[in-house]
Design a protein around this motif. Structure first.
Motif, mmCIF file in Angstrom:
data_model
loop_
_atom_site.group_PDB
_atom_site.id
_atom_site.type_symbol
_atom_site.label_atom_id
_atom_site.label_comp_id
_atom_site.label_asym_id
_atom_site.label_seq_id
_atom_site.Cartn_x
_atom_site.Cartn_y
_atom_site.Cartn_z
ATOM 1 N N ALA A 41 58.104 31.500 45.918
ATOM 2 C CA ALA A 41 57.341 30.282 45.937
ATOM 3 C C ALA A 41 56.295 30.385 46.982
ATOM 4 N N SER A 42 56.217 31.027 47.620
ATOM 5 C CA SER A 42 54.867 31.194 48.625
ATOM 6 C C SER A 42 53.794 31.509 47.951
ATOM 7 N N LEU A 43 53.846 32.542 46.644
ATOM 8 C CA LEU A 43 52.794 32.766 45.585
ATOM 9 C C LEU A 43 52.338 31.635 44.843
ATOM 10 N N TYR A 44 53.061 30.596 44.604
ATOM 11 C CA TYR A 44 52.528 29.547 43.812
ATOM 12 C C TYR A 44 51.446 28.749 44.305
ATOM 13 N N SER A 45 51.178 28.694 45.435
ATOM 14 C CA SER A 45 49.952 28.160 46.102
ATOM 15 C C SER A 45 48.724 28.911 45.535
ATOM 16 N N HIS A 46 48.676 29.955 45.110
ATOM 17 C CA HIS A 46 47.672 30.940 44.751
ATOM 18 C C HIS A 46 47.559 31.200 43.194
ATOM 19 N N VAL A 47 48.696 31.352 42.624
ATOM 20 C CA VAL A 47 48.779 31.407 41.037
ATOM 21 C C VAL A 47 49.703 30.579 40.544
ATOM 22 N N ARG A 48 49.526 30.008 39.301
ATOM 23 C CA ARG A 48 50.588 29.038 38.579
ATOM 24 C C ARG A 48 51.700 29.515 38.162
ATOM 25 N N ASN A 49 51.834 30.688 37.575
ATOM 26 C CA ASN A 49 53.014 31.527 37.131
ATOM 27 C C ASN A 49 52.547 33.020 36.846
ATOM 28 N N SER A 50 53.360 33.555 36.184
ATOM 29 C CA SER A 50 53.217 34.966 35.929
ATOM 30 C C SER A 50 52.125 35.107 34.737
ATOM 31 N N ASP A 51 52.109 34.226 33.733
ATOM 32 C CA ASP A 51 50.933 34.376 32.729
ATOM 33 C C ASP A 51 49.451 33.941 33.534
ATOM 34 N N ASP A 52 49.566 33.140 34.442
ATOM 35 C CA ASP A 52 48.174 32.726 35.209
ATOM 36 C C ASP A 52 47.780 34.143 35.916
ATOM 37 N N LEU A 53 48.762 34.940 36.457
ATOM 38 C CA LEU A 53 48.450 36.108 37.111
ATOM 39 C C LEU A 53 47.947 37.340 36.164
ATOM 40 N N ARG A 54 48.582 37.253 34.972
ATOM 41 C CA ARG A 54 48.117 38.186 34.129
ATOM 42 C C ARG A 54 46.785 37.746 33.611
ATOM 43 N N THR A 55 46.375 36.681 33.302
ATOM 44 C CA THR A 55 45.225 36.125 32.805
ATOM 45 C C THR A 55 44.289 36.675 33.935
ATOM 46 N N ARG A 56 44.532 36.353 35.129
ATOM 47 C CA ARG A 56 43.445 36.745 36.098
ATOM 48 C C ARG A 56 43.343 38.118 36.319
ATOM 49 N N ILE A 57 44.310 38.889 36.055
ATOM 50 C CA ILE A 57 44.080 40.466 36.147
ATOM 51 C C ILE A 57 43.286 41.054 34.802
ATOM 52 N N ALA A 58 43.620 40.208 33.821
ATOM 53 C CA ALA A 58 42.662 40.564 32.562
ATOM 54 C C ALA A 58 41.266 40.193 32.839
ATOM 55 N N LEU A 59 40.994 39.327 33.419
ATOM 56 C CA LEU A 59 39.572 38.989 33.861
ATOM 57 C C LEU A 59 38.981 39.638 34.659
ATOM 58 N N LEU A 60 39.799 40.266 35.830
ATOM 59 C CA LEU A 60 39.301 41.208 36.841
ATOM 60 C C LEU A 60 39.104 42.512 36.228
ATOM 61 N N ALA A 61 39.639 43.165 35.220
ATOM 62 C CA ALA A 61 39.673 44.318 34.308
ATOM 63 C C ALA A 61 38.346 44.290 33.531
ATOM 64 N N LEU A 62 38.273 42.928 32.825
ATOM 65 C CA LEU A 62 37.083 42.933 32.100
ATOM 66 C C LEU A 62 35.708 42.973 32.793
ATOM 67 N N GLU A 63 35.741 42.409 34.041
ATOM 68 C CA GLU A 63 34.685 42.500 34.763
ATOM 69 C C GLU A 63 34.478 43.574 35.485
ATOM 70 N N GLU A 64 35.344 44.576 35.604
ATOM 71 C CA GLU A 64 35.274 45.844 36.037
ATOM 72 C C GLU A 64 34.760 46.721 35.044
ATOM 73 N N LEU A 65 35.228 46.778 33.906
ATOM 74 C CA LEU A 65 34.704 47.377 33.070
ATOM 75 C C LEU A 65 33.290 47.125 32.517
ATOM 76 N N ALA A 66 33.017 45.638 32.528
ATOM 77 C CA ALA A 66 31.689 45.429 32.156
ATOM 78 C C ALA A 66 30.540 45.960 33.231
ATOM 79 N N ASP A 67 31.038 45.784 34.485
ATOM 80 C CA ASP A 67 30.343 46.220 35.738
ATOM 81 C C ASP A 67 30.020 47.844 35.393
ATOM 82 N N ARG A 68 31.087 48.613 35.129
ATOM 83 C CA ARG A 68 30.820 50.066 34.878
ATOM 84 C C ARG A 68 29.773 50.461 33.711
#
Length: 191
Positions: A41-68
């Motif tokens: 429950a303490s994580l839900y103030s930062h991410v809505r659910n596991s799908d939101d977390l996974r989407t944010r990780i995808a966005l991070l990965a796309l950004e890292e790859l694009a920067d490289r």
């Protein structure tokens, strides 16, 4: 139980590390809560659910790859650019397999448009400026390169090439040679 200092960015980065360790499919809010020794429950103030977390990780990965990719392409053209971009994807996948898998996550059209995804298409189109292609062949070539890069990397990561010679690096080099030859000699439309 509980640690202070959690933020969305810290959770997403920890989720990306978790993805690299256990696979992208193993990333959940519950798994992340265990990593930080906090209640879910303490994580839900930062991410809505596991799908939101996974989407944010995808966005991070796309950004890292694009920067490289941007760094690797600077000042390069033709086969040199093709090889540089291909190597970025392959090296990233080998170093960060979970994040690489995350970068393949299907995003909503709005999220995809606001992500680094369009930068990937622009990088591939930049590589293709070194070849004499016009539309719609340029778009066909973008799709071909993405398919070959992702297909090869996915098979290699899955161990598909580990049971036979020659070495996968030799094959990778030959694949890039073949792509370069194809792009320089793109077949004309026959219809």
């Amino acid at each position: 139980m509980g640690r202070v200092g959690l933020s969305t960015d810290r959770l997403v980065r920890a989720g990306a590390e978790l993805a690299d360790e256990v696979g992208f499919d193993g990333v959940t809010v519950s798994a992340l809560a265990r990593r930080f020794d906090v209640k879910v429950a303490s994580l839900y103030s930062h991410v809505r659910n596991s799908d939101d977390l996974r989407t944010r990780i995808a966005l991070l990965a796309l950004e890292e790859l694009a920067d490289r990719g941007d760094l690797a392409l600077a000042g390069r053209s033709g086969k040199d650019a093709l090889t540089a971009l291909a190597d970025v994807y392959r090296d990233y996948a080998r170093t960060h397999p979970g994040r690489y898998a995350a970068a393949q996550l299907r995003l909503s059209p709005e999220t995809a448009a606001a992500s680094a995804g369009p930068r990937h298409a622009r990088m591939t189109r930049a590589v293709l400026r070194g070849y004499d292609l016009t539309e719609p062949d340029r778009t066909h070539a973008v799709r071909l390169l993405g398919s070959v890069f992702h297909g090869y990397v996915s098979l290699e990561l899955g161990g598909g090439f580990s049971h036979s010679a020659p070495d996968t690096q030799e094959t990778w080099t030959r694949v890039l040679d073949a792509l370069d030859a194809l792009l320089r000699n793109w077949p004309p439309r026959t219809h």
